[in-house]
Scaffold this active site. Structure first.
Site, PDB file in Angstrom:
ATOM      1  N   SER A   1      63.663  12.129   5.112  1.00 31.38           N
ATOM      2  CA  SER A   1      62.953  13.378   5.385  1.00 31.38           C
ATOM      3  C   SER A   1      61.507  13.094   5.809  1.00 31.38           C
ATOM      4  CB  SER A   1      63.034  14.287   4.152  1.00 31.38           C
ATOM      5  OG  SER A   1      62.685  15.607   4.486  1.00 31.38           O
TER       6      SER A   1
ATOM      7  N   HIS B   1      70.931  18.514   3.878  1.00 33.03           N
ATOM      8  CA  HIS B   1      69.775  17.624   3.901  1.00 33.03           C
ATOM      9  C   HIS B   1      69.678  16.817   2.600  1.00 33.03           C
ATOM     10  CE1 HIS B   1      65.913  16.309   5.407  1.00 33.03           C
ATOM     11  NE2 HIS B   1      65.288  16.737   4.329  1.00 33.03           N
TER      12      HIS B   1
ATOM     13  N   ASP C   1      72.661  19.859   8.046  1.00 34.56           N
ATOM     14  CA  ASP C   1      71.222  19.761   7.799  1.00 34.56           C
ATOM     15  C   ASP C   1      70.473  20.553   8.865  1.00 34.56           C
ATOM     16  OD1 ASP C   1      68.627  18.997   7.208  1.00 34.56           O
ATOM     17  OD2 ASP C   1      68.946  16.856   7.558  1.00 34.56           O
TER      18      ASP C   1
END
Length: 306
Positions: free
Chosen positions: A163, A280, A248
């Protein structure tokens, strides 16, 4: 008149609230775990300061004693959390790095960085580079951290993140390619569900990165701006692995990065792994999920290709 601590000035759920008196409340990612010897895997961890001036530490992980008979690859890991939550010391990341170290048989350096909003970007980028430079200071075996001197092969270094941490990892690989990196041979970059923009920054990025250059900022929009595409060709490693997840909200941005890197003139090898039907960073929130083990095995296999 004194400010009321209950009055919210800014709020970004599920990350943080900023109150009118300046207090910051993190909503999630606050559960911590101390370093330890993991009873299931034998992986050992400890914390060591790498930036006294900013009070920043790294959490180091080494495999069980029977797997330490030779120098091991180094995994420099940068945690996610939208640049503002989580840390190397949080339960999610401690457990994840313990698993990775056990499966991949590497030395891991999970780095802390100053988080927004108290420390707006680019502070996190600066801190990550300082951590990498600190790792590099062990190249001759006489650095400040005994574990790195004894166990780390700095000619086989990987940088990885998920991320926002994948965003930072990308920017570190760019800096290594553009500015050079002495003492560490960065062989590969692993990006898990990378957090990039497409077009103009969203409201969170505008708040935590007030000096950003908008859609033309290569740090947050590497696939869609001229400067970013130019930097892609200069990545300071020879291999890149990009993970995306089918459900995601950042999937398309990860795919755009992968396609842009392939078309940039980058001379290295670029691989993509997509996990269908997952959200995600699913591997962090549901580490026992049926699709986590295959993903981790792909990560480990990528490391072992060196």
């Amino acid at each position: 008149m004194e400010s009321n601590t209950s009055e919210i000035a800014h709020e970004f759920v599920p990350f943080f609230r900023v109150y009118k008196d300046g207090k910051v409340e993190r909503i999630t990612g606050t559960k911590l775990i101390p370093p330890c010897i993991d009873p299931q895997t034998g992986v050992e961890s400890k914390d060591t300061v790498f930036s006294p001036e900013n009070n920043l530490s790294a959490r180091l992980f080494i495999p069980k004693p029977t797997n330490r008979d030779k120098k091991l690859p180094v995994l420099i890991y940068i945690h996610g959390g939208a640049f503002c939550i989580e840390s190397p010391f949080s339960t999610l990341y401690h457990n994840h790095l313990t698993t990775l170290v056990n499966k991949a048989n590497v030395v891991a350096v999970s780095i802390q960085y100053r988080r927004a909003p108290e420390h707006p970007l680019p502070a996190a980028y600066d801190d990550a580079w300082a951590a990498i430079q600190w790792v590099a200071s062990h190249a001759k075996g006489d650095g400040p951290e005994p574990w790195l001197n004894q166990y780390a092969d700095l000619d086989r270094a990987f940088i990885a993140g998920d991320s926002a941490g994948a965003n930072i990892a990308h920017n570190m690989a760019v800096k290594a390619g553009v500015s050079g990196l002495v003492g560490v041979k960065l062989v590969a970059l692993v990006m898990v569900h990378p957090y990039f923009m497409k077009g103009e920054p969203d409201s969170l990025i505008k708040f935590i990165f007030p000096s950003n250059q908008g859609s033309e900022d290569p740090r947050i929009n590497p696939a869609s701006c001229d400067a970013g595409r130019l930097e892609l060709s200069k990545l300071g490693c020879s291999r890149v692995l990009v993970f995306v997840a089918g459900n995601d909200w950042l999937r398309d941005r990860g795919l755009s990065y992968y396609e842009a890197l392939k078309g940039s003139g980058y001379s290295g090898v670029v691989d993509l792994v997509e996990t269908e039907g997952e959200e995600h960073v699913f591997h962090l929130f549901n580490p026992e999920g049926e699709k986590v083990e295959p993903m981790l095995q792909q990560f480990v296999s990528f490391i072992h290709q060196v």
